[in-house]
Write an enzyme that holds these catalytic residues in place. Structure first.
Site, PDB file in Angstrom:
ATOM      1  N   ASN A  51       0.876  -1.186   0.000  1.00 24.64           N
ATOM      2  CA  ASN A  51       0.000   0.000   0.000  1.00 24.64           C
ATOM      3  C   ASN A  51       0.909   1.231   0.000  1.00 24.64           C
ATOM      4  O   ASN A  51       2.103   1.124   0.244  1.00 24.64           O
ATOM      5  CB  ASN A  51      -0.950  -0.027   1.216  1.00 24.64           C
ATOM      6  CG  ASN A  51      -0.198   0.023   2.521  1.00 24.64           C
ATOM      7  OD1 ASN A  51       0.497   0.995   2.800  1.00 24.64           O
ATOM      8  ND2 ASN A  51      -0.294  -1.034   3.296  1.00 24.64           N
ATOM      9  N   GLY A  79      -2.593  -9.899   3.737  1.00 27.57           N
ATOM     10  CA  GLY A  79      -2.327 -10.605   2.468  1.00 27.57           C
ATOM     11  C   GLY A  79      -0.855 -10.874   2.176  1.00 27.57           C
ATOM     12  O   GLY A  79      -0.086 -11.267   3.041  1.00 27.57           O
ATOM     13  N   ASP A 105       1.429  -8.720   1.529  1.00 31.71           N
ATOM     14  CA  ASP A 105       2.248  -7.733   2.255  1.00 31.71           C
ATOM     15  C   ASP A 105       2.608  -8.279   3.639  1.00 31.71           C
ATOM     16  O   ASP A 105       3.776  -8.312   4.047  1.00 31.71           O
ATOM     17  CB  ASP A 105       1.428  -6.439   2.386  1.00 31.71           C
ATOM     18  CG  ASP A 105       2.283  -5.199   2.585  1.00 31.71           C
ATOM     19  OD1 ASP A 105       1.706  -4.102   2.658  1.00 31.71           O
ATOM     20  OD2 ASP A 105       3.519  -5.332   2.667  1.00 31.71           O
ATOM     21  N   TYR A 156      -7.796  -5.242  -2.615  1.00 33.25           N
ATOM     22  CA  TYR A 156      -8.081  -4.105  -3.509  1.00 33.25           C
ATOM     23  C   TYR A 156      -9.171  -4.405  -4.535  1.00 33.25           C
ATOM     24  O   TYR A 156      -9.507  -3.571  -5.365  1.00 33.25           O
ATOM     25  CB  TYR A 156      -6.793  -3.618  -4.175  1.00 33.25           C
ATOM     26  CG  TYR A 156      -5.931  -2.728  -3.285  1.00 33.25           C
ATOM     27  CD1 TYR A 156      -6.298  -2.448  -1.960  1.00 33.25           C
ATOM     28  CD2 TYR A 156      -4.757  -2.165  -3.741  1.00 33.25           C
ATOM     29  CE1 TYR A 156      -5.525  -1.648  -1.141  1.00 33.25           C
ATOM     30  CE2 TYR A 156      -3.970  -1.354  -2.934  1.00 33.25           C
ATOM     31  CZ  TYR A 156      -4.369  -1.102  -1.637  1.00 33.25           C
ATOM     32  OH  TYR A 156      -3.585  -0.296  -0.817  1.00 33.25           O
TER      33      TYR A 156
HETATM   34  N1  APR Z   1       1.463 -15.907  -1.841  1.00 32.95           N
HETATM   35  C1  APR Z   1       0.874 -15.626  -3.036  1.00 32.95           C
HETATM   36  N2  APR Z   1      -0.284 -14.944  -3.140  1.00 32.95           N
HETATM   37  C2  APR Z   1      -0.873 -14.538  -1.983  1.00 32.95           C
HETATM   38  C3  APR Z   1      -0.319 -14.787  -0.704  1.00 32.95           C
HETATM   39  C4  APR Z   1       0.906 -15.504  -0.661  1.00 32.95           C
HETATM   40  N3  APR Z   1       1.513 -15.791   0.499  1.00 32.95           N
HETATM   41  N4  APR Z   1      -1.159 -14.245   0.240  1.00 32.95           N
HETATM   42  C5  APR Z   1      -2.190 -13.706  -0.436  1.00 32.95           C
HETATM   43  N5  APR Z   1      -2.041 -13.880  -1.763  1.00 32.95           N
HETATM   44  C6  APR Z   1      -2.913 -13.486  -2.873  1.00 32.95           C
HETATM   45  C7  APR Z   1      -4.339 -13.162  -2.523  1.00 32.95           C
HETATM   46  O1  APR Z   1      -5.092 -14.356  -2.445  1.00 32.95           O
HETATM   47  C8  APR Z   1      -4.738 -12.301  -3.733  1.00 32.95           C
HETATM   48  O2  APR Z   1      -5.093 -13.151  -4.809  1.00 32.95           O
HETATM   49  O3  APR Z   1      -2.398 -12.275  -3.400  1.00 32.95           O
HETATM   50  C9  APR Z   1      -3.438 -11.585  -4.101  1.00 32.95           C
HETATM   51  C10 APR Z   1      -3.394 -10.115  -3.714  1.00 32.95           C
HETATM   52  O4  APR Z   1      -4.083  -9.949  -2.490  1.00 32.95           O
HETATM   53  P1  APR Z   1      -3.634  -8.870  -1.379  1.00 32.95           P
HETATM   54  O5  APR Z   1      -2.442  -9.381  -0.679  1.00 32.95           O
HETATM   55  O6  APR Z   1      -4.856  -8.561  -0.585  1.00 32.95           O
HETATM   56  O7  APR Z   1      -3.158  -7.585  -2.209  1.00 32.95           O
HETATM   57  P2  APR Z   1      -4.023  -6.433  -2.897  1.00 32.95           P
HETATM   58  O8  APR Z   1      -5.347  -6.917  -3.370  1.00 32.95           O
HETATM   59  O9  APR Z   1      -3.066  -5.833  -3.886  1.00 32.95           O
HETATM   60  O10 APR Z   1      -4.296  -5.420  -1.695  1.00 32.95           O
HETATM   61  C11 APR Z   1      -3.211  -4.694  -1.178  1.00 32.95           C
HETATM   62  O11 APR Z   1      -3.726  -5.305   1.085  1.00 32.95           O
HETATM   63  O12 APR Z   1      -2.271  -6.430   2.431  1.00 32.95           O
HETATM   64  C12 APR Z   1      -2.764  -5.186   2.119  1.00 32.95           C
HETATM   65  O13 APR Z   1      -0.974  -3.663   2.650  1.00 32.95           O
HETATM   66  C13 APR Z   1      -1.698  -4.269   1.579  1.00 32.95           C
HETATM   67  O14 APR Z   1      -3.147  -2.358   1.676  1.00 32.95           O
HETATM   68  C14 APR Z   1      -2.542  -3.292   0.796  1.00 32.95           C
HETATM   69  C15 APR Z   1      -3.619  -4.188   0.195  1.00 32.95           C
END
Ligand code: APR
Length: 175
Positions: free
Chosen positions: A30, A38, A40, A127
């Site tokens: 973010n 997630g 992050d 997101y």
């Molecule tokens: N490995 C691979 N993919 C993953 C993992 C992992 N360990 N954990 C989660 N995912 C997948 C989720 O299932 C989703 O399909 O990564 C994809 C992106 O999800 P998010 O992590 O929620 O990222 P995003 O949608 O870009 O949102 C970003 O979420 O975690 C917060 O700080 C981050 O505010 C920001 C927002």
């Protein structure tokens, strides 16, 4: 599933991004770069405090851009933090910003001499980006970049859920 694009390989796998042994992992961050849930959260948990230390020094990252830090305790030497668009309705620049995340991350990798990169499915979790459309944009953008940049030898998409893997597998057939 793998496709060969000139000197480069584009592959999709089902798994955990934090366990990949590529030169760099791309984090779905973010704008504050202060961590989150997630991907992050998983990267900061697995990579340790050095990653956050460098993120705090960088101070932040605008949507669509990318910043580089150490990989800390991860197998990957580097983390490329990119900030995806929050999906509204697809007519607020979301497609262009999502494509920019992939392009800017790879430009940073090329500039740093990084040859192998693992991506998550950016913006399709918290997101809210629709998976089918996001997969098409992600693969199209990466394919276009690799066509001009043989120095990147491997881009791996690591999908956490089977449903995501299947969407990317479908999309890869048509890009
Ligand atoms: N490995 C691979 N993919 C993953 C993992 C992992 N360990 N954990 C989660 N995912 C997948 C989720 O299932 C989703 O399909 O990564 C994809 C992106 O999800 P998010 O992590 O929620 O990222 P995003 O949608 O870009 O949102 C970003 O979420 O975690 C917060 O700080 C981050 O505010 C920001 C927002």
């Amino acid at each position: 599933m793998q496709v060969k694009l000139g000197q480069s390989v584009l592959e999709i796998v089902e798994g955990d991004l934090t366990r990949q042994d590529t030169d760099a992992l791309v984090n779905a961050a973010n704008p504050s770069l202060r961590g989150g849930g997630g991907v992050d959260g998983a990267i900061h948990r697995a990579g340790g405090p050095k990653i956050l230390e460098e993120c705090l020094q960088i101070g932040g990252c605008p949507t669509g851009e990318a910043r580089l830090t150490t990989g800390g305790n991860l197998k990957a030497r580097y983390v490329i933090h990119t900030v995806g668009p929050v999906y509204k309705d697809g007519s607020h620049g979301e497609p262009q910003l999502l494509a920019s995340c992939y392009r800017e991350s790879l430009k940073l990798a090329s500039a740093k001499g990084i040859k192998t990169v693992a991506f998550p499915s950016i913006s399709t979790g918290a997101y809210g980006y629709p998976l089918k459309e996001a997969a098409r944009i992600a693969l199209q953008t990466v394919k276009e970049y690799l066509a001009q940049h043989p120095e990147i030898t491997l881009v791996r998409f690591v999908l956490f859920e089977k449903t995501a893997y299947e969407e990317y597998e479908e999309a890869l057939k048509s890009v």
